[in-house]
Design a protein around this motif. Structure first.
Motif, PDB file in Angstrom:
ATOM      1  N   TYR A 164      69.061 -13.589   3.099  1.00  0.00           N
ATOM      2  CA  TYR A 164      68.505 -13.896   1.786  1.00  0.00           C
ATOM      3  C   TYR A 164      67.812 -12.680   1.177  1.00  0.00           C
ATOM      4  O   TYR A 164      68.268 -12.119   0.187  1.00  0.00           O
ATOM      5  CB  TYR A 164      67.539 -15.078   1.844  1.00  0.00           C
ATOM      6  CG  TYR A 164      67.008 -15.421   0.465  1.00  0.00           C
ATOM      7  CD1 TYR A 164      67.804 -16.096  -0.447  1.00  0.00           C
ATOM      8  CD2 TYR A 164      65.739 -15.027   0.059  1.00  0.00           C
ATOM      9  CE1 TYR A 164      67.351 -16.373  -1.734  1.00  0.00           C
ATOM     10  CE2 TYR A 164      65.273 -15.298  -1.225  1.00  0.00           C
ATOM     11  CZ  TYR A 164      66.084 -15.975  -2.111  1.00  0.00           C
ATOM     12  OH  TYR A 164      65.627 -16.235  -3.389  1.00  0.00           O
ATOM     13  N   TYR A 165      66.731 -12.241   1.817  1.00  0.00           N
ATOM     14  CA  TYR A 165      65.946 -11.155   1.215  1.00  0.00           C
ATOM     15  C   TYR A 165      66.714  -9.834   1.205  1.00  0.00           C
ATOM     16  O   TYR A 165      66.661  -9.080   0.229  1.00  0.00           O
ATOM     17  CB  TYR A 165      64.604 -11.007   1.936  1.00  0.00           C
ATOM     18  CG  TYR A 165      63.719 -12.216   1.753  1.00  0.00           C
ATOM     19  CD1 TYR A 165      63.038 -12.430   0.553  1.00  0.00           C
ATOM     20  CD2 TYR A 165      63.578 -13.160   2.761  1.00  0.00           C
ATOM     21  CE1 TYR A 165      62.233 -13.546   0.370  1.00  0.00           C
ATOM     22  CE2 TYR A 165      62.775 -14.282   2.590  1.00  0.00           C
ATOM     23  CZ  TYR A 165      62.111 -14.472   1.395  1.00  0.00           C
ATOM     24  OH  TYR A 165      61.321 -15.586   1.208  1.00  0.00           O
ATOM     25  N   ASN A 204      67.694  -7.871  -2.160  1.00  0.00           N
ATOM     26  CA  ASN A 204      67.324  -6.463  -2.396  1.00  0.00           C
ATOM     27  C   ASN A 204      68.556  -5.624  -2.707  1.00  0.00           C
ATOM     28  O   ASN A 204      68.520  -4.749  -3.589  1.00  0.00           O
ATOM     29  CB  ASN A 204      66.604  -5.898  -1.168  1.00  0.00           C
ATOM     30  CG  ASN A 204      65.216  -6.471  -0.990  1.00  0.00           C
ATOM     31  OD1 ASN A 204      64.581  -6.917  -1.938  1.00  0.00           O
ATOM     32  ND2 ASN A 204      64.730  -6.464   0.244  1.00  0.00           N
ATOM     33  N   THR A 252      63.487 -18.443  -4.253  1.00  0.00           N
ATOM     34  CA  THR A 252      62.675 -17.890  -3.171  1.00  0.00           C
ATOM     35  C   THR A 252      61.643 -18.897  -2.682  1.00  0.00           C
ATOM     36  O   THR A 252      61.389 -19.003  -1.471  1.00  0.00           O
ATOM     37  CB  THR A 252      61.986 -16.596  -3.635  1.00  0.00           C
ATOM     38  OG1 THR A 252      62.991 -15.629  -3.993  1.00  0.00           O
ATOM     39  CG2 THR A 252      61.115 -16.008  -2.537  1.00  0.00           C
ATOM     40  N   HIS A 266      65.463 -13.007   6.476  1.00  0.00           N
ATOM     41  CA  HIS A 266      65.142 -11.605   6.188  1.00  0.00           C
ATOM     42  C   HIS A 266      66.406 -10.816   5.838  1.00  0.00           C
ATOM     43  O   HIS A 266      66.403  -9.998   4.906  1.00  0.00           O
ATOM     44  CB  HIS A 266      64.445 -10.972   7.389  1.00  0.00           C
ATOM     45  CG  HIS A 266      64.121  -9.522   7.206  1.00  0.00           C
ATOM     46  ND1 HIS A 266      63.131  -9.080   6.361  1.00  0.00           N
ATOM     47  CD2 HIS A 266      64.685  -8.403   7.744  1.00  0.00           C
ATOM     48  CE1 HIS A 266      63.080  -7.763   6.384  1.00  0.00           C
ATOM     49  NE2 HIS A 266      64.016  -7.326   7.217  1.00  0.00           N
TER      50      HIS A 266
END
Length: 290
Positions: free
Chosen positions: A135-136, A140, A186, A132
């Motif tokens: 990576y994400y 973002n 992803t 979270h």
């Protein structure tokens, strides 16, 4: 404020360790860099206001910076300012990006995205939390910062040698290297998460390592986005960098490099003469295979 500063940079996760050392060394090296066209503003970001503001105060009293007269208060070129940023929170990223867009409507020169986490243990919840943020959250942040960069700007995503592809099976390694879209990368992160939940990540070709896999994903999406931007004709340089095994809280004090040594490649790729090199993974001040 744009007219007050010729160069504007951002370093995320910069209240300690490699991030803090990176801010210090940017201020020291900027006067002799090709980016030097006048006053320099560095945004030092961190999740915690108290720690972030304390880091700025620490740098304002830093002996290296004082001896070099690097800061504007001492007649130098650099100002360092704190801004709250938690890359695990999309709203926090959007708030900072909007602030930068509004305050510096001519654009910013570089971002060093150093923020990340390394948690102890290994289970499905820990993997989810690590992905979270590392990576994400980093993805973002990359998408939010990229449109803010000047035409010759640079984006440096701080990955890790722990995420090198030798830890993965040949088929997973091949999929990382052949990824042609962020979605391709992803999907690999999603497969890793699912495999961990089922207790079969090794059979699926992944290491039992959340941090390493998240950083492989970060390097993967960074190189994909860099290639996409180059194909569009963009001159923005986008690279992934590892500081190496550095003696910080993240390495539990076991690293073999000092934070200053760990920051060298980050500063080089942000400020140095690297030609037009993009979509690469850098280690020890040069591009290497990952």
């Amino acid at each position: 404020m744009s007219s007050e500063y010729a160069t504007i940079g951002v370093v995320t996760g910069a209240n300690k360790g490699v991030g803090l050392a990176t801010v210090r060394n940017l201020a020291l090296q900027y006067p002799n860099s090709n980016f030097n066209k006048g006053p320099f503003l560095i945004y030092l970001t961190a999740r915690d206001v108290g720690r972030g503001e304390a880091a700025v105060s620490q740098l304002n009293e830093d002996s290296q910076l004082r001896n070099a007269n690097a800061l504007r208060a001492a007649g130098g070129l650099t100002d360092i300012r704190y801004y709250t940023l938690d890359i695990a929170q999309k709203e926090s990223i959007q708030d900072f990006a909007q602030y930068l867009k509004t305050t510096h409507n001519d654009g910013i020169d570089f971002v060093i995205n150093n923020a990340g986490i390394a948690l102890d243990g290994f289970n499905a919840d820990l993997v989810r939390d690590t992905l979270h943020t590392n990576y994400y959250g980093s993805l973002n942040a990359t998408y939010a910062f990229l449109p803010l960069l000047k035409l010759n700007g640079r984006l440096v995503n701080v990955s890790s040698e722990a995420g090198k592809l030798s830890k993965f099976s040949p088929s997973i390694r091949s999929r990382f290297l052949s990824a042609r879209s962020v979605d391709d990368v992803t999907v690999l992160m999603e497969e890793f998460q699912a495999a961990v939940e089922e207790g079969r990540e090794k059979d699926a070709g992944f290491p039992s390592a959340a941090y390493a896999t998240s950083k492989a994903g970060m390097t993967g999406f960074t190189t994909v986005i860099a290639r996409e931007e180059k194909e569009k004709g963009s001159e923005v340089l986008i690279n992934a960098v590892t500081p190496g095994y550095t003696n910080t809280d993240m390495s539990k004090g076991n690293g073999t490099k000092t934070p200053d040594e760990g920051s060298r490649t980050l500063v080089l790729v942000a400020l140095g003469d690297i030609g037009k090199q993009t979509a690469l993974f850098w280690q020890d001040e040069r591009p290497v295979e990952w």
